[in-house]
Design an enzyme around this catalytic site. Sequence first.
Site, PDB file in Angstrom:
ATOM      1  N   LYS A  83      30.130  40.949 -13.824  1.00 38.01           N
ATOM      2  CA  LYS A  83      31.248  39.917 -13.860  1.00 38.01           C
ATOM      3  C   LYS A  83      30.760  38.541 -14.681  1.00 38.01           C
ATOM      4  O   LYS A  83      31.770  37.800 -14.934  1.00 38.01           O
ATOM      5  CB  LYS A  83      31.736  39.439 -12.491  1.00 38.01           C
ATOM      6  N   LYS A  85      41.241  45.610 -11.106  1.00 36.97           N
ATOM      7  CA  LYS A  85      42.409  44.968 -11.387  1.00 36.97           C
ATOM      8  C   LYS A  85      42.372  43.774 -12.310  1.00 36.97           C
ATOM      9  O   LYS A  85      43.154  43.264 -12.999  1.00 36.97           O
ATOM     10  CB  LYS A  85      42.475  44.084  -9.748  1.00 36.97           C
ATOM     11  N   LYS A 144      35.440  51.494 -15.273  1.00 34.92           N
ATOM     12  CA  LYS A 144      36.255  51.575 -13.932  1.00 34.92           C
ATOM     13  C   LYS A 144      37.649  50.895 -13.984  1.00 34.92           C
ATOM     14  O   LYS A 144      37.605  50.067 -14.666  1.00 34.92           O
ATOM     15  CB  LYS A 144      35.408  51.098 -12.795  1.00 34.92           C
TER      16      LYS A 144
HETATM   17  P1  ATP Z   1      38.324  43.509  -9.521  1.00 30.45           P
HETATM   18  O1  ATP Z   1      38.380  43.866 -10.830  1.00 30.45           O
HETATM   19  O2  ATP Z   1      38.978  42.209  -9.120  1.00 30.45           O
HETATM   20  O3  ATP Z   1      36.803  43.285  -8.871  1.00 30.45           O
HETATM   21  P2  ATP Z   1      39.079  45.648  -8.138  1.00 30.45           P
HETATM   22  O4  ATP Z   1      40.063  46.551  -8.856  1.00 30.45           O
HETATM   23  O5  ATP Z   1      37.703  46.354  -8.520  1.00 30.45           O
HETATM   24  O6  ATP Z   1      38.924  44.405  -8.354  1.00 30.45           O
HETATM   25  P3  ATP Z   1      38.570  45.225  -5.448  1.00 30.45           P
HETATM   26  O7  ATP Z   1      39.360  44.182  -4.603  1.00 30.45           O
HETATM   27  O8  ATP Z   1      37.310  44.927  -5.842  1.00 30.45           O
HETATM   28  O9  ATP Z   1      39.343  45.973  -6.401  1.00 30.45           O
HETATM   29  O10 ATP Z   1      38.333  46.565  -4.562  1.00 30.45           O
HETATM   30  C1  ATP Z   1      39.011  46.900  -3.635  1.00 30.45           C
HETATM   31  C2  ATP Z   1      38.542  48.447  -3.082  1.00 30.45           C
HETATM   32  O11 ATP Z   1      38.974  49.378  -3.848  1.00 30.45           O
HETATM   33  C3  ATP Z   1      37.090  48.701  -2.687  1.00 30.45           C
HETATM   34  O12 ATP Z   1      36.917  49.375  -1.750  1.00 30.45           O
HETATM   35  C4  ATP Z   1      36.801  49.085  -4.186  1.00 30.45           C
HETATM   36  O13 ATP Z   1      35.482  49.954  -3.869  1.00 30.45           O
HETATM   37  C5  ATP Z   1      37.961  50.273  -4.348  1.00 30.45           C
HETATM   38  N1  ATP Z   1      38.030  50.432  -5.863  1.00 30.45           N
HETATM   39  C6  ATP Z   1      38.467  49.332  -6.685  1.00 30.45           C
HETATM   40  N2  ATP Z   1      38.436  50.040  -7.810  1.00 30.45           N
HETATM   41  C7  ATP Z   1      38.232  51.220  -7.817  1.00 30.45           C
HETATM   42  C8  ATP Z   1      38.234  52.265  -8.740  1.00 30.45           C
HETATM   43  N3  ATP Z   1      38.329  52.229  -9.929  1.00 30.45           N
HETATM   44  N4  ATP Z   1      37.984  53.832  -8.313  1.00 30.45           N
HETATM   45  C9  ATP Z   1      37.612  53.602  -6.814  1.00 30.45           C
HETATM   46  N5  ATP Z   1      37.681  52.875  -5.913  1.00 30.45           N
HETATM   47  C10 ATP Z   1      37.921  51.387  -6.430  1.00 30.45           C
END
Ligand code: ATP
Length: 346
Positions: free
Chosen positions: A130, A214, A211
């Site tokens: 990040k 969001k 991955k």
């Molecule tokens: P950001 O991009 O803002 O970091 P994010 O999409 O990674 O957000 P988080 O709020 O960080 O989402 O994660 C919430 C939950 O969803 C966590 O348990 C994280 O491990 C899970 N998660 C996020 N992205 C994935 C993915 N691509 N596959 C499986 N689990 C995920």
Amino acid sequence: MGKRRAFSRAELPATYHRSVARVFSGVQPSGSLHLGNYLGAFRQWVAMQEEFDCFYCVVDLHSLTVEHDPAELRRKTIETAAGFLAAGVDPERSTLFVQSHVHEHAELAWLMESTIAFGELSRMIQFKEKSAGKSSIRASLFTYPALMASDILLYDTDRVPVGEDQRQHIELTRDAAIRFNGRYGETFVVPEAVLARHAARVMDLQQPSNKMSKSESSPQGTIELLDPPEAVTQKVRRAVTDTDGEVRYDPKRKPGLSNLIELMASVTGRSIEEITSSYSQYGPLKADLAEALVAALDPVRQRYAALMGDPDELAFLLEQGAEKAAGIASKTLARAKEAIGLLPPS
Ligand code: ATP
Ligand code: LTN
């Protein structure tokens, strides 16, 4: 180093008195919820409610670690809470709350920053990812894992259901708890990560080496929790695969197709072998996957619309959740402050 002290039974971490294990997890209100959040996290959360005492948190303080807009953060916080409920979190059984409503999170985070080493934080993959290429990096992005450790340890958590990307942060939380307990006496329960069997790391449909996320993913590569059926179908149909045409699970050489197979396994409960042996072409696999995803996400979208239509009810649930959470968090924080040597107020 502080003198070790024995705790009386009343002061021991709550797990010593409990018969049901405690679960804690959180999601940042940083963007639109997507399929990775749903399959990697929410579905496990919902299943765990059956057996465990669950705490699910909209971790809004974590969203301050990168550039943000205040009005949007407030809106996303409500939307994320509605997303938890729409995905099946039941407020009668689980405690649902907003992190900043329980001030103990930020306070214990300071004690965690005083337990975790600079070198440990420097090794965090999420920080490296990040912060890469950014000219201005908030200090909180660096110390973020200390806040996450605080979130988890405040509730004497036994299990933390998360996606694969959070495994390193949970390891650090365990190390911090063990170190604190060793230095200052038995204070925290040492938690464990629980990863989804399939889809613990859902990849971007357009860039399957990244991955689904969001904040970072491509719009066409991300299936949002609230995407209408046509959008879900179109995104699956256009998902990047490869040209060899063979249906085979091989995440290294065939990342795009393997991601689709994993999604299928996760959403239908079928095994990878069963799926690969029942398709000889990509087209039918994509069509069936789209159909299965639409069927899974449709009820979520409908519940979400109903929840957003009743903001007072949602606010009430969050208020109740915060009250219950604070009751537990305040005790753990008091225990930790005393153990580390802070003078209790008389
Ligand atoms: P950001 O991009 O803002 O970091 P994010 O999409 O990674 O957000 P988080 O709020 O960080 O989402 O994660 C919430 C939950 O969803 C966590 O348990 C994280 O491990 C899970 N998660 C996020 N992205 C994935 C993915 N691509 N596959 C499986 N689990 C995920
Ligand atoms: N860091 C996590 C979100 C998060 C979390 C937590 C998850 C914050 N605190 C406590 C589990 C337990 C993320 O970025 N996905």
